[in-house]
Design a protein around this motif. Structure first.
Motif, mmCIF file in Angstrom:
data_model
loop_
_atom_site.group_PDB
_atom_site.id
_atom_site.type_symbol
_atom_site.label_atom_id
_atom_site.label_comp_id
_atom_site.label_asym_id
_atom_site.label_seq_id
_atom_site.Cartn_x
_atom_site.Cartn_y
_atom_site.Cartn_z
ATOM 1 N N GLN A 228 74.730 25.158 -62.265
ATOM 2 C CA GLN A 228 75.674 24.927 -61.177
ATOM 3 C C GLN A 228 75.328 25.777 -59.962
ATOM 4 O O GLN A 228 75.377 25.317 -58.830
ATOM 5 N N GLN A 229 75.017 27.037 -60.215
ATOM 6 C CA GLN A 229 74.605 27.962 -59.168
ATOM 7 C C GLN A 229 73.412 28.757 -59.689
ATOM 8 O O GLN A 229 73.459 29.276 -60.798
ATOM 9 N N PRO A 230 72.317 28.841 -58.920
ATOM 10 C CA PRO A 230 71.174 29.637 -59.394
ATOM 11 C C PRO A 230 71.542 31.110 -59.497
ATOM 12 O O PRO A 230 72.305 31.640 -58.672
ATOM 13 N N SER A 231 71.013 31.754 -60.516
ATOM 14 C CA SER A 231 71.263 33.184 -60.692
ATOM 15 C C SER A 231 70.504 33.974 -59.636
ATOM 16 O O SER A 231 69.619 33.451 -58.941
ATOM 17 N N GLU A 232 70.863 35.256 -59.528
ATOM 18 C CA GLU A 232 70.186 36.099 -58.540
ATOM 19 C C GLU A 232 68.702 36.218 -58.855
ATOM 20 O O GLU A 232 67.857 36.237 -57.943
ATOM 21 N N ASN A 233 68.361 36.280 -60.133
ATOM 22 C CA ASN A 233 66.951 36.340 -60.514
ATOM 23 C C ASN A 233 66.212 35.061 -60.118
ATOM 24 O O ASN A 233 65.089 35.104 -59.613
ATOM 25 N N GLN A 234 66.868 33.917 -60.339
ATOM 26 C CA GLN A 234 66.267 32.647 -59.951
ATOM 27 C C GLN A 234 66.136 32.542 -58.433
ATOM 28 O O GLN A 234 65.143 32.020 -57.913
ATOM 29 N N ARG A 235 67.126 33.038 -57.713
ATOM 30 C CA ARG A 235 67.050 33.020 -56.251
ATOM 31 C C ARG A 235 65.871 33.860 -55.746
ATOM 32 O O ARG A 235 65.121 33.443 -54.867
ATOM 33 N N GLN A 236 65.729 35.042 -56.322
ATOM 34 C CA GLN A 236 64.647 35.924 -55.881
ATOM 35 C C GLN A 236 63.287 35.311 -56.174
ATOM 36 O O GLN A 236 62.385 35.332 -55.323
ATOM 37 N N LEU A 237 63.125 34.749 -57.375
ATOM 38 C CA LEU A 237 61.854 34.121 -57.722
ATOM 39 C C LEU A 237 61.567 32.949 -56.787
ATOM 40 O O LEU A 237 60.434 32.784 -56.313
ATOM 41 N N THR A 238 62.576 32.131 -56.518
ATOM 42 C CA THR A 238 62.369 30.965 -55.675
ATOM 43 C C THR A 238 62.014 31.374 -54.256
ATOM 44 O O THR A 238 61.177 30.742 -53.603
ATOM 45 N N ARG A 239 62.654 32.420 -53.723
ATOM 46 C CA ARG A 239 62.292 32.895 -52.379
ATOM 47 C C ARG A 239 60.825 33.333 -52.333
ATOM 48 O O ARG A 239 60.108 33.039 -51.362
ATOM 49 N N GLU A 240 60.391 34.047 -53.358
ATOM 50 C CA GLU A 240 58.996 34.497 -53.391
ATOM 51 C C GLU A 240 58.041 33.307 -53.489
ATOM 52 O O GLU A 240 56.993 33.276 -52.825
ATOM 53 N N MET A 241 58.396 32.318 -54.315
ATOM 54 C CA MET A 241 57.539 31.137 -54.440
ATOM 55 C C MET A 241 57.557 30.311 -53.158
ATOM 56 O O MET A 241 56.545 29.697 -52.789
ATOM 57 N N ALA A 242 58.696 30.277 -52.466
ATOM 58 C CA ALA A 242 58.753 29.583 -51.174
ATOM 59 C C ALA A 242 57.820 30.243 -50.168
ATOM 60 O O ALA A 242 57.174 29.567 -49.358
ATOM 61 N N ASP A 243 57.747 31.578 -50.199
ATOM 62 C CA ASP A 243 56.804 32.285 -49.326
ATOM 63 C C ASP A 243 55.372 31.864 -49.632
ATOM 64 O O ASP A 243 54.566 31.622 -48.712
#
Length: 499
Positions: A228-243
């Motif tokens: 439903q909502q990405p976890s903080e760990n998932q958010r951080q990983l996704t931001r790094e992969m987006a970079d």
């Protein structure tokens, strides 16, 4: 990101508290069985084990609840007087108090250790995801391949589909359905205002693709139903992969720009070379034709028949030379645009070579040839006119550099399933490092196919025509180390049955 059962127990509070209740109940049953059938008297370790098991799989809250449940169960069922919370002996109070303190401390330590282990697992998993993404992005040649790699990696590690918005273009894999238009318009507005950071809408999670001069675009992830909502760990990983994805997109754009600049430079170089070649090599026969025609016009009546014939021969030979230059340019254009069509037919190798040699004799009657054709060679299935032109270009190149008293050697034989035609001259030869360059357009080294005259297209056209037949042309040292040998290799194709 797919998670295992242990991480679900840690992240799900309800499951942790349910596990605490079940562990307390099982501890009571195991302690009762151990007391009755094994005769154990000190049962505190059974309850301590239950606390440690729960703490190792959950957080602090369920571990504390397990410690309290085990404390009361141990007191109620196994401390005299039984089935009450009253403790008759002073040493019993000390025992259960020490048990409660030890259970709380052990549960806290075990829970902290479990969370640290889980954090290390997640960090390792995230590192592997970024490593895989980085390795696959390094070989992505264009934006479409970058999107395909991003979609594959996010599907594997986050179970999410990827959609990328770059300007007015939306890029996604074939099996991905892009967001609805209202969502796209809203995201476009946020991207233009550079205020987008993280938006979750209609099952999509959008993040910017950062670049030095502002967001390059937006990446959208279609999250699975259970997130439903990405976890903080998932958010951080996704931001790094987006970079990482943004950097790969910038790299592909830079490569495309450099390729475009290189093509532009190459085009300009070829245009300059063509103009230089045409302006020099085409003007020479034109000047000769104009001069001969002018002499005939001005002095033709006073000339003898032999002089008039010589001038007319000059007009004819220079006109044929001009026709060859123009034909080479037209052939090179057809090869460059891929419009060269093969109309194959059977033709004897001796007939093919004889036609090219006879044509060469019309232009240079003094050129000597030494021709050897293997009698076992049968006819070949080729485009006769094109192969005769390719062979003529090679023979003409050899004739330019072969001394007047030395013949040009032509040797045709069968080698396996291929036909080899070698044309050898006794000229100055070509250095090894330049042998491949003689097949480039407008090659202008004096030892190359341009030499003192010519557009520098003859061998380039020969390579294109032979390549269209599935063959190849290569330059080799001449016989006995003198001169140059140009070898044409053609596959001995069998025509289709309908032919």
């Amino acid at each position: 990101m797919p998670v295992n059962d242990a991480s679900r127990s840690i992240d799900n509070p309800a499951a942790g508290y349910l596990l605490a209740a079940v562990a307390g109940l099982l501890a009571v049953l195991v302690a009762a069985a151990a007391e009755r059938w094994l005769g154990l008297e000190d049962l505190s370790l059974v309850f301590m084990l239950a606390v440690l098991l729960v703490a190792a799989r959950t957080r602090t809250g369920p571990a504390v609840l397990t410690a309290l449940l085990c404390f009361f169960a141990y007191n109620f069922f196994f401390i005299e007087p039984r089935y009450t919370l009253y403790i008759g002996a002073r040493q019993g109070v000390a025992t259960v108090a020490a048990f409660l303190a030890a259970a709380l401390l052990a549960g806290r330590l075990a829970s902290r250790l479990a969370m640290q282990v889980q954090a290390l697992r997640e960090a390792h998993r995230d590192a592997l995801a970024r490593q895989e993404l980085g390795q696959r992005l390094t070989v992505a040649a264009d934006e479409e391949e970058v999107v395909a790699v991003a979609n594959a990696v996010f599907r594997k590690h986050l179970d999410a589909y990827v959609w990328i918005r770059l300007g007015e273009r939306g890029l996604h894999a074939d099996d991905v359905e892009p967001p609805a238009q209202p969502v796209v318009h809203r995201i476009d507005a946020l991207a233009r205002s550079r205020s987008i950071e993280s938006v979750v809408e209609h099952g999509w999670w959008f993040l910017p693709l950062p670049a030095p001069d502002g967001p390059l675009g937006v990446i959208g992830l279609k999250l699975p139903a259970y997130i439903q909502q990405p976890s903080e760990n998932q958010r951080q990983l996704t931001r790094e992969m987006a970079d990482d994805i943004a950097q790969a997109l910038l790299r592909t754009r830079l490569v495309a720009d450099l390729q475009s600049a290189r093509l532009t430079t190459e085009t300009e170089r070829l245009r300059s070379a063509l103009l230089s070649s045409v302006s020099h090599d085409l003007r020479t026969p034109l000047a000769a034709i104009i001069g001969a025609a002018g002499s005939l016009d001005s002095y033709g009546d006073s000339m003898g028949a032999e002089d008039r014939h010589a001038l007319l021969e000059t007009v004819r030979s220079e006109g044929e030379r001009l026709d060859r230059y123009i034909q080479n340019l037209l052939d090179m254009t057809r090869l460059g645009h891929g419009t060269l069509t093969l109309h194959r037919d059977w033709i004897g190798v001796d007939e093919l070579i004889g036609s090219a040699v006879g044509r060469m004799h019309r232009y240079q009657p003094t050129t000597q040839f030494m021709v050897r054709v293997d009698p076992a060679l049968g006819p070949v299935w080729v485009h006769p006119a094109l192969m005769e032109q390719a062979l003529f270009n090679v023979i003409e190149n050899a004739a330019k550099f072969s001394p007047a008293d030395e013949p040009v050697a032509i040797d045709a034989r069968r080698v396996g399933d291929h036909l080899q035609i070698e044309v050898s001259d006794r000229g100055p030869g070509i250095p090894e490092e330049e042998r491949k360059r003689i097949f480039d357009m407008f090659y202008s080294v004096e030892r190359g196919d341009r030499g003192q005259q010519g557009t520098g297209l003859g061998l380039a056209i020969c390579r294109g025509m032979v390549g269209a037949h599935g063959g190849e042309v290569e330059a080799l040292p001449g016989m006995d180390g003198r001169g140059t040998t140009l070898r044409i290799t053609l596959p001995l194709n069998v025509p289709p049955a309908s032919s």
